[in-house]
Design an enzyme around this catalytic site. Structure first.
Site, PDB file in Angstrom:
ATOM      1  N   GLU A  85       0.817  -1.225   0.000  1.00 34.59           N
ATOM      2  CA  GLU A  85       0.000   0.000   0.000  1.00 34.59           C
ATOM      3  C   GLU A  85       0.847   1.270   0.000  1.00 34.59           C
ATOM      4  O   GLU A  85       0.383   2.341   0.383  1.00 34.59           O
ATOM      5  CB  GLU A  85      -0.944   0.006   1.201  1.00 34.59           C
ATOM      6  N   HIS A 145      -6.295  -3.189   9.646  1.00 36.00           N
ATOM      7  CA  HIS A 145      -7.560  -3.876   9.386  1.00 36.00           C
ATOM      8  C   HIS A 145      -8.258  -4.218  10.703  1.00 36.00           C
ATOM      9  O   HIS A 145      -8.584  -5.379  10.954  1.00 36.00           O
ATOM     10  CB  HIS A 145      -7.319  -5.171   8.600  1.00 36.00           C
ATOM     11  N   HIS A 201      -2.025   2.340   8.578  1.00 32.55           N
ATOM     12  CA  HIS A 201      -3.077   1.599   7.879  1.00 32.55           C
ATOM     13  C   HIS A 201      -3.218   0.246   8.556  1.00 32.55           C
ATOM     14  O   HIS A 201      -2.223  -0.435   8.803  1.00 32.55           O
ATOM     15  CB  HIS A 201      -2.726   1.409   6.409  1.00 32.55           C
ATOM     16  N   HIS A 208     -12.018  -3.393   3.237  1.00 29.16           N
ATOM     17  CA  HIS A 208     -10.570  -3.402   3.470  1.00 29.16           C
ATOM     18  C   HIS A 208     -10.214  -3.096   4.927  1.00 29.16           C
ATOM     19  O   HIS A 208      -9.947  -4.005   5.690  1.00 29.16           O
ATOM     20  CB  HIS A 208      -9.908  -2.393   2.513  1.00 29.16           C
ATOM     21  N   TYR A 232     -20.019  12.654  19.727  1.00 30.39           N
ATOM     22  CA  TYR A 232     -19.238  13.858  19.430  1.00 30.39           C
ATOM     23  C   TYR A 232     -17.782  13.556  19.103  1.00 30.39           C
ATOM     24  O   TYR A 232     -17.115  14.303  18.372  1.00 30.39           O
ATOM     25  CB  TYR A 232     -19.327  14.861  20.590  1.00 30.39           C
ATOM     26  N   TYR A 244      -7.662  21.908  22.261  1.00 26.13           N
ATOM     27  CA  TYR A 244      -7.299  20.844  23.191  1.00 26.13           C
ATOM     28  C   TYR A 244      -5.940  20.255  22.862  1.00 26.13           C
ATOM     29  O   TYR A 244      -5.184  20.786  22.065  1.00 26.13           O
ATOM     30  CB  TYR A 244      -8.381  19.757  23.212  1.00 26.13           C
TER      31      TYR A 244
END
Length: 213
Positions: free
Chosen positions: A72, A93, A91, A154, A112, A207
């Protein structure tokens, strides 16, 4: 003081599996490095990775290293090219994110904390074959004005100022995906308004560095 980008990336890779949101050799991590990036190699157990195993890829597409980069790598490189604010990418899964993504379901403003990903929702990209330019293009569209997204059939992508912060966001998104899945088991939850999410996003600007809470 120089930054140990290799060490940061390896530490985050080990923490990724320890967090429980990634298993085995699935997923990949990268950090912006020189005129390009450092990325984890393809198919290696994170516990076995050393600094010499990380692969450097320049913005010109040239690869340096003894290993093959993650399949990827295009997504990572394209995000760095398109987004100067992105300095690290995770990345993975994770199960709850992948479950929603397999239904091509975004995460709407049911809570939120969805704003942690930079907008009023967490989008799900369109599907394309893993490792393809088409998939990278789909992810870039879903990531517009966002810090994270799901990837149809994915997994997910999360970004941050460091690999550690990108991982922290990935954990937050997986938590939200699990919460939303539980809500759906009860029924379709009511959603917060665009006006309320705009207020939350404004609050988050002031924050802390990880996600603003």
């Amino acid at each position: 003081m120089s930054v140990d980008y290799h060490g940061q990336l390896i530490d985050a890779a080990l923490a990724l599996n320890d967090s429980g949101i990634n298993r085995g050799t699935a997923g990949n991590l990268s950090v912006r490095f020189e005129q390009g990036m450092l990325i984890t190699p393809s198919g290696m157990d994170y516990a076995d990775i050393s600094a010499a195993d990380l692969v450097a890829i320049g913005f010109d597409g040239r690869t340096r290293g003894r290993r093959k980069p993650s399949s990827e790598w295009r997504i990572h490189l394209d995000l760095y090219r398109a987004r100067e604010d992105v300095a690290a990418i995770v990345h993975a899964h994770p199960p709850a994110c992948a479950a929603l993504a397999c239904h091509s379901m975004p995460i709407p403003p049911f809570h939120y904390m969805v704003a942690v990903a930079g907008g009023k929702d967490i989008r799900c990209s369109g599907y394309a074959t893993f490792g393809s330019q088409a998939l990278s293009d789909e992810v870039l569209r879903a990531m517009e004005d966002r810090k994270a997204c799901l990837m149809a059939h994915h997994g997910m992508i999360a970004t941050g100022a460091t690999p550690e912060r990108a991982l922290a966001l990935a954990v937050e998104v997986e938590t939200l995906a699990e919460m939303y899945s539980r809500c759906l088991a009860i029924g379709t939850p009511p959603l917060l308004s665009d006006e309320e999410m705009a207020r939350v996003l404004e609050q988050f600007r002031d924050y802390g560095p990880a996600h603003g809470h």
